[in-house]
Design a protein around this motif. Structure first.
Motif, PDB file in Angstrom:
ATOM      1  N   UNK A  78      72.624  18.938  10.941  1.00 59.96           N
ATOM      2  CA  UNK A  78      72.179  17.577  10.622  1.00 59.96           C
ATOM      3  C   UNK A  78      71.861  16.773  11.878  1.00 59.96           C
ATOM      4  N   UNK A  79      71.867  17.422  13.029  1.00 62.08           N
ATOM      5  CA  UNK A  79      71.637  16.695  14.283  1.00 62.08           C
ATOM      6  C   UNK A  79      70.371  17.176  14.981  1.00 62.08           C
ATOM      7  N   UNK A  80      69.852  16.288  15.832  1.00 57.81           N
ATOM      8  CA  UNK A  80      68.681  16.592  16.648  1.00 57.81           C
ATOM      9  C   UNK A  80      69.005  16.161  18.069  1.00 57.81           C
ATOM     10  N   UNK A  81      68.727  17.033  19.042  1.00 57.99           N
ATOM     11  CA  UNK A  81      68.952  16.713  20.451  1.00 57.99           C
ATOM     12  C   UNK A  81      67.599  16.541  21.126  1.00 57.99           C
ATOM     13  N   UNK A  82      67.467  15.451  21.856  1.00 57.55           N
ATOM     14  CA  UNK A  82      66.246  15.134  22.577  1.00 57.55           C
ATOM     15  C   UNK A  82      66.540  15.056  24.066  1.00 57.55           C
ATOM     16  N   UNK A  83      65.680  15.672  24.886  1.00 57.27           N
ATOM     17  CA  UNK A  83      65.726  15.493  26.336  1.00 57.27           C
ATOM     18  C   UNK A  83      64.904  14.250  26.642  1.00 57.27           C
ATOM     19  N   UNK A  84      65.491  13.343  27.395  1.00 52.46           N
ATOM     20  CA  UNK A  84      64.836  12.076  27.716  1.00 52.46           C
ATOM     21  C   UNK A  84      64.682  11.953  29.226  1.00 52.46           C
ATOM     22  N   UNK A  85      63.470  11.670  29.668  1.00 51.44           N
ATOM     23  CA  UNK A  85      63.189  11.399  31.085  1.00 51.44           C
ATOM     24  C   UNK A  85      62.727   9.962  31.220  1.00 51.44           C
ATOM     25  N   UNK A  86      63.299   9.261  32.182  1.00 53.91           N
ATOM     26  CA  UNK A  86      62.870   7.904  32.516  1.00 53.91           C
ATOM     27  C   UNK A  86      62.236   7.968  33.898  1.00 53.91           C
ATOM     28  N   UNK A  87      60.984   7.552  33.978  1.00 50.28           N
ATOM     29  CA  UNK A  87      60.245   7.556  35.240  1.00 50.28           C
ATOM     30  C   UNK A  87      59.830   6.136  35.576  1.00 50.28           C
ATOM     31  N   UNK A  88      59.683   5.865  36.868  1.00 53.38           N
ATOM     32  CA  UNK A  88      59.251   4.539  37.318  1.00 53.38           C
ATOM     33  C   UNK A  88      58.254   4.698  38.456  1.00 53.38           C
ATOM     34  N   UNK A  89      57.384   3.691  38.572  1.00 53.96           N
ATOM     35  CA  UNK A  89      56.442   3.676  39.690  1.00 53.96           C
ATOM     36  C   UNK A  89      56.010   2.244  39.932  1.00 53.96           C
ATOM     37  N   UNK A  90      55.455   2.024  41.090  1.00 51.63           N
ATOM     38  CA  UNK A  90      54.877   0.720  41.431  1.00 51.63           C
ATOM     39  C   UNK A  90      53.684   0.491  40.509  1.00 51.63           C
ATOM     40  N   UNK A  91      53.587  -0.669  39.869  1.00 51.25           N
ATOM     41  CA  UNK A  91      52.470  -0.901  38.947  1.00 51.25           C
ATOM     42  C   UNK A  91      51.106  -0.936  39.635  1.00 51.25           C
ATOM     43  N   UNK A  92      51.085  -1.068  40.941  1.00 52.25           N
ATOM     44  CA  UNK A  92      49.821  -1.098  41.679  1.00 52.25           C
ATOM     45  C   UNK A  92      49.337   0.313  42.022  1.00 52.25           C
ATOM     46  N   UNK A  93      50.093   1.314  41.640  1.00 60.08           N
ATOM     47  CA  UNK A  93      49.693   2.695  41.903  1.00 60.08           C
ATOM     48  C   UNK A  93      50.794   3.481  42.559  1.00 60.08           C
ATOM     49  N   UNK A  94      50.472   4.681  42.908  1.00 63.06           N
ATOM     50  CA  UNK A  94      51.453   5.550  43.548  1.00 63.06           C
ATOM     51  C   UNK A  94      52.030   6.535  42.556  1.00 63.06           C
ATOM     52  N   UNK A  95      52.780   7.447  43.095  1.00 68.39           N
ATOM     53  CA  UNK A  95      53.391   8.504  42.295  1.00 68.39           C
ATOM     54  C   UNK A  95      54.593   7.971  41.524  1.00 68.39           C
ATOM     55  N   UNK A  96      54.738   8.446  40.301  1.00 68.92           N
ATOM     56  CA  UNK A  96      55.938   8.132  39.543  1.00 68.92           C
ATOM     57  C   UNK A  96      57.096   8.966  40.052  1.00 68.92           C
ATOM     58  N   UNK A  97      58.308   8.483  39.846  1.00 69.59           N
ATOM     59  CA  UNK A  97      59.493   9.224  40.273  1.00 69.59           C
ATOM     60  C   UNK A  97      60.475   9.293  39.108  1.00 69.59           C
ATOM     61  N   UNK A  98      61.132  10.433  38.969  1.00 73.15           N
ATOM     62  CA  UNK A  98      62.153  10.588  37.947  1.00 73.15           C
ATOM     63  C   UNK A  98      63.345   9.725  38.324  1.00 73.15           C
ATOM     64  N   UNK A  99      63.778   8.882  37.413  1.00 77.33           N
ATOM     65  CA  UNK A  99      64.919   8.000  37.678  1.00 77.33           C
ATOM     66  C   UNK A  99      66.173   8.443  36.928  1.00 77.33           C
ATOM     67  N   UNK A 100      66.000   8.850  35.686  1.00 75.56           N
ATOM     68  CA  UNK A 100      67.135   9.243  34.859  1.00 75.56           C
ATOM     69  C   UNK A 100      66.711  10.354  33.912  1.00 75.56           C
ATOM     70  N   UNK A 101      67.632  11.278  33.658  1.00 76.63           N
ATOM     71  CA  UNK A 101      67.422  12.332  32.666  1.00 76.63           C
ATOM     72  C   UNK A 101      68.708  12.457  31.862  1.00 76.63           C
ATOM     73  N   UNK A 102      68.573  12.650  30.553  1.00 79.99           N
ATOM     74  CA  UNK A 102      69.759  12.863  29.724  1.00 79.99           C
ATOM     75  C   UNK A 102      69.366  13.562  28.430  1.00 79.99           C
TER      76      UNK A 102
END
Length: 100
Positions: free
Chosen positions: A28-52
């Motif tokens: 009855x359960x579902x497991x999801x891998x979640x990645x949170x990424x952030x970057x400067x809104x003016x451009x540039x590469x995104x970076x992984x901030x959190x995973x769970x």
């Protein structure tokens, strides 16, 4: 939530994106891998901030009792690896003294 890893900070003003992928189902359960990424809104590469791994349980709408979910079957090697990682993370949450 299991196995939260804080990798990098989210800075004030960053553009944040969240991506989730189903990596395992139980009865009855579902497991999801979640990645949170952030970057400067003016451009540039995104970076992984959190995973769970986040676990949701399907409940009926009347009494709030668990109900079965359709099984998810890994289709690729990447899917199988993610399912194994989800198992390891959740085992560590259930039994922190167990070896990884």
């Amino acid at each position: 939530v299991g196995g939260i890893r804080f990798v990098a900070p989210v800075r004030i003003g960053d553009l944040v994106t969240v991506a989730a992928k189903l990596v395992r189902t139980g009865t009855s359960s579902m497991q999801f891998a979640v990645d949170v990424r952030a970057r400067d809104p003016m451009g540039g590469e995104g970076r992984l901030c959190t995973h769970c791994i986040i676990v949701f349980v399907a409940l009926d709408g009347v009494e709030g009792k668990p109900v079965p979910v359709p099984p998810w079957v890994p289709a690729t090697d990447e899917d199988r690896a993610m399912a194994e990682e989800a198992d390891r993370m959740m085992q560590a949450v259930r039994d922190p003294a167990a070896p990884p």
